[in-house]
Structures are given as structure tokens and as C-alpha cells.
Write a protein that holds these residues in place. Structure first.
Motif, PDB file in Angstrom:
ATOM      1  N   UNK A   1       7.923  59.434 -14.789  1.00 55.43           N
ATOM      2  CA  UNK A   1       7.896  60.066 -16.111  1.00 55.43           C
ATOM      3  C   UNK A   1       9.287  60.010 -16.747  1.00 55.43           C
ATOM      4  N   UNK A   2      10.320  60.276 -15.964  1.00 50.70           N
ATOM      5  CA  UNK A   2      11.700  60.190 -16.457  1.00 50.70           C
ATOM      6  C   UNK A   2      11.971  58.776 -16.965  1.00 50.70           C
ATOM      7  N   UNK A   3      11.598  57.797 -16.172  1.00 48.56           N
ATOM      8  CA  UNK A   3      11.788  56.398 -16.543  1.00 48.56           C
ATOM      9  C   UNK A   3      11.063  56.080 -17.846  1.00 48.56           C
ATOM     10  N   UNK A   4       9.864  56.597 -18.003  1.00 47.57           N
ATOM     11  CA  UNK A   4       9.090  56.355 -19.233  1.00 47.57           C
ATOM     12  C   UNK A   4       9.791  56.967 -20.445  1.00 47.57           C
ATOM     13  N   UNK A   5      10.332  58.184 -20.301  1.00 50.33           N
ATOM     14  CA  UNK A   5      11.044  58.825 -21.412  1.00 50.33           C
ATOM     15  C   UNK A   5      12.299  58.042 -21.786  1.00 50.33           C
TER      16      UNK A   5
ATOM     17  N   UNK B   1      11.292  54.958 -23.649  1.00 51.94           N
ATOM     18  CA  UNK B   1      10.870  55.304 -25.007  1.00 51.94           C
ATOM     19  C   UNK B   1      12.077  55.532 -25.912  1.00 51.94           C
ATOM     20  N   UNK B   2      13.077  56.200 -25.377  1.00 55.53           N
ATOM     21  CA  UNK B   2      14.284  56.466 -26.159  1.00 55.53           C
ATOM     22  C   UNK B   2      15.010  55.165 -26.502  1.00 55.53           C
ATOM     23  N   UNK B   3      15.126  54.281 -25.531  1.00 58.62           N
ATOM     24  CA  UNK B   3      15.767  52.981 -25.793  1.00 58.62           C
ATOM     25  C   UNK B   3      14.966  52.179 -26.813  1.00 58.62           C
ATOM     26  N   UNK B   4      13.652  52.183 -26.679  1.00 57.17           N
ATOM     27  CA  UNK B   4      12.799  51.445 -27.621  1.00 57.17           C
ATOM     28  C   UNK B   4      12.919  52.023 -29.021  1.00 57.17           C
ATOM     29  N   UNK B   5      13.002  53.335 -29.116  1.00 61.54           N
ATOM     30  CA  UNK B   5      13.156  53.988 -30.415  1.00 61.54           C
ATOM     31  C   UNK B   5      14.436  53.522 -31.090  1.00 61.54           C
ATOM     32  N   UNK B   6      15.517  53.507 -30.346  1.00 58.02           N
ATOM     33  CA  UNK B   6      16.798  53.084 -30.913  1.00 58.02           C
ATOM     34  C   UNK B   6      16.720  51.640 -31.397  1.00 58.02           C
ATOM     35  N   UNK B   7      16.146  50.779 -30.597  1.00 55.10           N
ATOM     36  CA  UNK B   7      16.023  49.375 -31.000  1.00 55.10           C
ATOM     37  C   UNK B   7      15.120  49.213 -32.211  1.00 55.10           C
ATOM     38  N   UNK B   8      13.996  49.910 -32.201  1.00 54.77           N
ATOM     39  CA  UNK B   8      13.027  49.790 -33.289  1.00 54.77           C
ATOM     40  C   UNK B   8      13.602  50.302 -34.600  1.00 54.77           C
ATOM     41  N   UNK B   9      14.186  51.486 -34.590  1.00 53.31           N
ATOM     42  CA  UNK B   9      14.681  52.091 -35.829  1.00 53.31           C
ATOM     43  C   UNK B   9      15.807  51.290 -36.446  1.00 53.31           C
ATOM     44  N   UNK B  10      16.709  50.810 -35.620  1.00 47.89           N
ATOM     45  CA  UNK B  10      17.875  50.163 -36.176  1.00 47.89           C
ATOM     46  C   UNK B  10      17.749  48.657 -36.283  1.00 47.89           C
ATOM     47  N   UNK B  11      16.643  48.116 -35.830  1.00 46.97           N
ATOM     48  CA  UNK B  11      16.404  46.684 -36.052  1.00 46.97           C
ATOM     49  C   UNK B  11      15.494  46.463 -37.251  1.00 46.97           C
TER      50      UNK B  11
END
Length: 93
Positions: free
Chosen positions: A73-77, A80-90
């Protein structure tokens, strides 16, 4: 303080944020997407990022406070946080 002084302070502050590494080319690209039809584009993108990041960080903190930590679960969170950063700023790239 007059408008010219405020504008100069803003430019100086923004320049210092670039020099310190807080802002980069992606921020410049976000600004270029902002226009009179969407004058709050940068504020909206950054606000959404912070709202989503706060939610994910709170979920991560709750998961870490558990007696038996679920590392999947920690790994999934974290992913998700890394993906959010990439998605928002790309979006601007």
C-alpha cells in the motif's frame, strides 16, 4: 508602494525562484498556456497538484501509522504521488 514598484518586486522574486531552482522551464511553459481566455490557468494547475498531493500524503501518513504496515500500500501511494507530479507538470510540455 505604487504599481511599478510592486511589479518590479514580483519580477525580482520570480527571478530569484528560478535561480534557487524552485521554478524551471516547465513553469515557463505553464505560463505560456495562460491567456485572456484562461487567466488563472497556472493557479488552477498548481492548486490541483497541491490538493491531490495533500490527499496522497495524508493517505501515506495514515498507512505508515498502522500497527502492521502494508508496504504494498505504501508503494502504491508513493507511485501515485510520483505519477501525479509527472502528469500535472507534463501537461504543459
Amino acid at each position: 508602494m505604487d504599481l511599478v514598484q510592486l511589479q518590479r518586486q514580483f519580477v525580482d522574486y520570480k527571478t530569484s525562484l528560478y535561480h534557487e531552482g524552485f521554478l524551471d522551464e516547465q513553469f515557463t511553459q505553464l505560463q505560456e498556456l495562460q491567456d485572456e481566455n484562461n487567466p488563472d490557468f497556472v493557479v488552477e494547475v498548481v492548486s490541483l497538484f497541491f490538493e491531490d498531493s495533500e490527499r496522497l500524503l495524508n493517505e501515506l501518513a495514515r498507512a505508515l501509522e498502522q500497527q502492521n504496515i502494508d508496504y504494498k500500500r505504501i508503494d502504491a501511494h508513493v507511485h501515485q504521488l510520483k505519477a501525479l507530479a509527472l502528469r500535472e507538470f507534463r501537461k504543459s510540455a
